[in-house]
Design an enzyme around this catalytic site. Structure first.
Site, short mmCIF file in Angstrom:
data_model
loop_
_atom_site.label_atom_id
_atom_site.label_comp_id
_atom_site.label_asym_id
_atom_site.label_seq_id
_atom_site.Cartn_x
_atom_site.Cartn_y
_atom_site.Cartn_z
N GLY A 155 -7.66 127.06 29.25
CA GLY A 155 -8.01 125.78 29.85
C GLY A 155 -8.18 125.83 31.36
O GLY A 155 -8.22 124.80 32.02
N GLU A 172 -4.11 135.40 23.60
CA GLU A 172 -4.50 134.36 24.54
C GLU A 172 -3.68 134.48 25.82
O GLU A 172 -2.54 133.99 25.88
CB GLU A 172 -4.27 132.97 23.92
CG GLU A 172 -5.03 132.74 22.65
CD GLU A 172 -5.24 131.25 22.39
OE1 GLU A 172 -6.41 130.85 22.34
OE2 GLU A 172 -4.25 130.51 22.29
N SER A 223 -10.61 130.13 27.70
CA SER A 223 -11.86 129.81 28.41
C SER A 223 -13.05 130.60 27.89
O SER A 223 -13.94 131.01 28.66
CB SER A 223 -11.69 130.01 29.93
OG SER A 223 -10.66 129.17 30.41
N HIS A 249 1.16 128.86 19.47
CA HIS A 249 0.27 128.65 20.61
C HIS A 249 1.11 128.53 21.88
O HIS A 249 2.22 127.98 21.86
CB HIS A 249 -0.56 127.38 20.40
CG HIS A 249 -1.64 127.24 21.42
ND1 HIS A 249 -1.40 126.74 22.68
CD2 HIS A 249 -2.95 127.58 21.39
CE1 HIS A 249 -2.53 126.77 23.38
NE2 HIS A 249 -3.49 127.27 22.62
N LYS A 309 -6.85 120.77 19.81
CA LYS A 309 -5.66 120.25 20.51
C LYS A 309 -5.54 118.74 20.26
O LYS A 309 -5.90 118.28 19.17
CB LYS A 309 -5.70 120.63 21.99
CG LYS A 309 -5.94 122.14 22.16
CD LYS A 309 -5.73 122.66 23.53
CE LYS A 309 -6.02 124.15 23.56
NZ LYS A 309 -5.78 124.75 24.87
N ASN A 317 -9.73 125.13 18.30
CA ASN A 317 -8.45 124.45 18.43
C ASN A 317 -8.72 123.17 19.21
O ASN A 317 -8.86 123.21 20.43
CB ASN A 317 -7.47 125.37 19.18
CG ASN A 317 -6.16 124.68 19.50
OD1 ASN A 317 -5.90 123.57 19.05
ND2 ASN A 317 -5.33 125.34 20.30
N GLU A 334 1.01 126.60 24.30
CA GLU A 334 1.42 125.23 24.65
C GLU A 334 2.65 124.83 23.84
O GLU A 334 3.52 124.12 24.34
CB GLU A 334 0.24 124.27 24.43
CG GLU A 334 -0.80 124.43 25.53
CD GLU A 334 -2.23 124.11 25.11
OE1 GLU A 334 -2.44 123.46 24.09
OE2 GLU A 334 -3.15 124.55 25.84
P1 PGA Z 1 -9.48 127.11 26.04
O1 PGA Z 1 -8.21 127.09 25.03
O2 PGA Z 1 -10.64 127.67 25.26
O3 PGA Z 1 -9.69 125.66 26.41
O4 PGA Z 1 -9.11 127.95 27.19
C1 PGA Z 1 -7.99 128.15 24.15
C2 PGA Z 1 -6.75 127.88 23.35
O5 PGA Z 1 -5.81 127.29 23.89
O6 PGA Z 1 -6.67 128.24 22.16
#
Ligand code: PGA
Length: 250
Positions: free
Chosen positions: A173, A167, A212, A95, A11, A9, A97
């Protein structure tokens, strides 16, 4: 045996030049990933470039979001048919976010999941709890509520053509990964929920872990019984890291 899927992803990251270099790096190393399927989800504006470069390779691509409608007066939006037109296999829906910054409710996410399938895309349905929810002991009820919204609208059979990504919001993140046991516990809960409705579907559906994930922790996470791959944010922007996660499934 479920074949692992490692999906990136990206982003809101990447210029044309950076994305092109990243894809070149993935293509150079893709043969070293023997035991997992790979996919990347770039920002919508970069999909044409990524599609051109990945066409005919073993790496799939997808969108990060879609509008519930197929076309019309929805300024700024991208639809399922548009993603299909550019060869997308997958689209991420729900997601965290999008849920937290853009007010996407369980109901909206369920609508997007249905729109994705209606237009021939495989939704990667994201679920997961916040830190407060985990600390309050409500992880399972939150994940259950997020899944039920989709079960109730589209039925368990729809999961034959869907991917789930667990997640934990507190791990996205932040560099703070769920322990393999913490992740496995929730994955087992998710699969158990599916199994109660349809055992055959439960055995087939890929449940990815996201938050992460990186080459150094991927092998241990991927060795858990109910973890069938990863949804990778930060580490998907570095070809060697993304490939390293893929190789961890070997
Ligand atoms: P990350 O994000 O690997 O940077 O923690 C995962 C995601 O948001 O799908």
């Amino acid at each position: 045996m479920r074949r692992p899927l490692v999906a990136g992803n990206w982003k809101m990251n990447g210029s044309q030049a950076e994305s092109s270099a990243l894809i070149d790096g993935l293509l150079e190393g893709t043969a070293t990933v023997k035991n997992a399927d790979l996919a990347v989800c770039p920002p919508a504006i970069l999909i044409p470039l990524v599609a051109t470069k990945l066409k005919g390779t073993g790496i799939a691509w997808g969108g990060q979001d879609l509008n519930v409608n197929a076309s019309g007066a929805y300024t700024g939006e991208i639809s399922g048919p548009m993603l299909r037109d550019f060869g997308c296999t997958y689209v991420i829906v729900g997601h965290s976010e999008r849920r937290s910054y853009y007010g996407e409710t369980d109901e909206i996410v369920a609508g997007k999941y249905g729109a994705a399938q209606q237009h021939g895309l495989i939704p990667i349905l994201c679920v997961g709890e916040t830190l407060e929810e985990r600390e309050a002991g409500t992880t399972e009820s939150v994940v259950a509520r997020q899944l039920d919204a989709v079960f109730n609208k589209h039925g368990i059979a729809s999961f034959a053509k869907a991917v789930i990504a667990y997640e934990p919001v507190w791990a996205i993140g932040t560099g703070k990964t769920a322990t393999p046991q913490q992740a496995q516990d929730v994955h087992a809960f998710i699969r158990g929920k599916l199994r109660a409705l349809d055992a055959a579907v439960a055995d087939k559906v890929q449940v990815l872990y996201g938050g992460s994930m990186k080459p150094s922790n991927a092998a241990e996470l991927l060795s858990q019984e109910d973890i069938d791959g990863g949804l990778i944010g930060g580490a998907s922007l570095v070809a060697e890291d993304f490939l390293g996660i893929g190789r961890a499934a070997n």
